[in-house]
Design a protein around this motif. Structure first.
Motif, PDB file in Angstrom:
ATOM      1  N   ASP A 223       0.814  -1.212   0.000  1.00  0.00           N
ATOM      2  CA  ASP A 223       0.000   0.000   0.000  1.00  0.00           C
ATOM      3  C   ASP A 223       0.853   1.270   0.000  1.00  0.00           C
ATOM      4  N   ALA A 224       2.053   1.206   0.594  1.00  0.00           N
ATOM      5  CA  ALA A 224       2.876   2.401   0.758  1.00  0.00           C
ATOM      6  C   ALA A 224       3.745   2.724  -0.445  1.00  0.00           C
ATOM      7  N   CYS A 225       3.994   1.761  -1.315  1.00  0.00           N
ATOM      8  CA  CYS A 225       4.914   1.992  -2.442  1.00  0.00           C
ATOM      9  C   CYS A 225       4.393   3.102  -3.350  1.00  0.00           C
ATOM     10  N   PRO A 226       5.130   4.204  -3.482  1.00  0.00           N
ATOM     11  CA  PRO A 226       4.637   5.360  -4.248  1.00  0.00           C
ATOM     12  C   PRO A 226       4.482   5.101  -5.746  1.00  0.00           C
ATOM     13  N   THR A 227       5.271   4.176  -6.284  1.00  0.00           N
ATOM     14  CA  THR A 227       5.256   3.944  -7.729  1.00  0.00           C
ATOM     15  C   THR A 227       4.580   2.636  -8.110  1.00  0.00           C
ATOM     16  N   ASP A 228       3.918   1.992  -7.140  1.00  0.00           N
ATOM     17  CA  ASP A 228       3.239   0.713  -7.384  1.00  0.00           C
ATOM     18  C   ASP A 228       4.189  -0.336  -7.956  1.00  0.00           C
ATOM     19  N   ALA A 229       5.427  -0.330  -7.432  1.00  0.00           N
ATOM     20  CA  ALA A 229       6.415  -1.321  -7.891  1.00  0.00           C
ATOM     21  C   ALA A 229       6.111  -2.707  -7.340  1.00  0.00           C
TER      22      ALA A 229
END
Length: 377
Positions: A223-229
């Motif tokens: 949920d926290a990954c800013p770039t949806d990696a």
């Protein structure tokens, strides 16, 4: 051949050499079910383009088999893999904690330093690179293996024809978390891995120590990954990861990722910062893993002002050295744009008129971001 007492002996030798934990796993042949599953998983990941431009992960042998699909592809003599881990949790804040808008973020593992004597001002922390730190320690464990077993060995830190985290999970060092990092129940995920491939056979009656997966229903990292990696649990699209973009990616960074990069100028710790298993991670105290305070929340203006001699002074022998000054400044320009701070306009204008087109384009984008922020008030 190693038997039950090998684990205890290995732990003792690893700690003596400067590691925090260690384990050992058998090498499953390409014909085994486990070997085929691992090889297929890695091949699918590469074929999906998730390795980005990291060509070393895509290397194949003459038969077209990916070298990292299984250690036995490159080393037919391999029978087991010793995995050693060291804690790098430097003393300092998390990247997700409040910090000044004028600061950037350098990944925690790149804070590392080693104490040296300086004739002018006494002791100081010089930059250290985990590759060198780990390899020297692995040599110590390797020497003990040779003395006791006389086996064939090969040491690697990030450079071997295998996926280290998969070996670490099989060796009981930890489980692979949903953030695709190895998590140890006592140490957390702030771990650097080194491996020793050996010719030691595994006794049939040895019970393998495999860590239980304790992520449960938690999805904080995803949920926290800013770039949806993190495209799924334990599924990393490296081509979207901020660590890849700021360290490995050459040339221009796609605009779709720039805003999400925030103030990250070298690597990213967000998916580990939010992990509950890191709340009680011990602080790294081993020599070579000590925190260089200048690397914690460094001022963007300070990084931007670095010429070649200053960059070498602060980063020679550090992991940051590999990204080089040009790419670091590209990352700093993007972070300046995301800060919205007008104080950075003169530096960005200077860069935008320079000969380095990648840096110039990044600076122009940043100037646009700041203008938007000023207009919004």
């Amino acid at each position: 051949m190693w038997a039950e007492d090998f684990h205890e002996w290995l732990q003792e030798r690893a700690i003596e050499a400067g590691f925090d934990t260690a384990g050992v796993a058998p090498v499953y042949g390409a014909e085994s079910e486990d070997g085929q599953v691992d090889a297929a998983r890695f091949a699918d990941w590469v074929d999906a383009g998730r390795a980005g431009e990291m060509e070393y992960l895509k290397r194949r042998n003459e038969q077209g088999v990916l070298l990292r699909a299984g250690v036995e592809v490159a080393m037919p003599w391999a029978r087991s893999v010793v995995v050693c881990a060291v804690n790098y949790n430097g003393e300092g804040p998390l990247s997700i904690e409040p910090a000044g808008s004028e600061t950037g973020w350098i990944a925690r593992y790149a804070w590392s330093g080693r104490t040296v004597e300086n004739p002018e001002d006494g002791e100081r922390l010089a930059p250290s690179d985990y590759h060198d730190e780990m390899l020297g320690r692995l040599r110590g464990v390797e020497a003990a293996l040779h003395e006791r077993y006389g086996c064939e060995t090969k040491c690697y830190v990030d450079t071997g024809p295998l996926v280290e985290r998969a070996a670490a999970a099989k060796a009981g060092v930890g489980w692979i978390g949903k953030n695709a990092c190895v998590i140890n129940q006592g140490l957390g995920s702030w771990l650097l891995l080194g491996v020793i491939v050996t010719s030691l056979e595994v006794a049939e009656d040895v019970a393998l120590e495999v860590a239980a997966d304790r992520c449960g229903s938690c999805t904080r990292c995803i949920d926290a990954c800013p770039t949806d990696a993190l495209v799924g649990p334990r599924q990393m699209d490296a081509s979207r990861c901020i660590s890849y973009l700021t360290i490995e990616k050459k040339g221009t960074i796609a605009e779709e990722f720039r805003e999400a990069m925030g103030r990250q100028v070298f690597g990213c710790d967000i998916c580990q910062d939010v992990c509950p298993w890191n709340r009680k991670s011990p602080i790294a105290t081993r020599e070579g893993m000590l925190t260089r305070r200048e690397m914690v929340n460094p001022e963007l203006g300070w990084l931007a002002a670095m010429d070649a001699p200053a960059f070498r002074r602060w980063f020679k022998g550090s992991p940051v050295e590999r990204t080089r000054k040009k790419r670091l400044h590209r990352n700093v320009a993007i972070a300046m744009g995301n800060s919205g701070e007008e104080r950075f306009v003169p530096q960005l204008e200077s860069w935008s008129a320079g000969e380095d087109e990648v840096l110039a384009e990044s600076a122009r984008w940043a100037l646009g971001r700041i203008a938007e922020a000023v207009e919004k008030g």
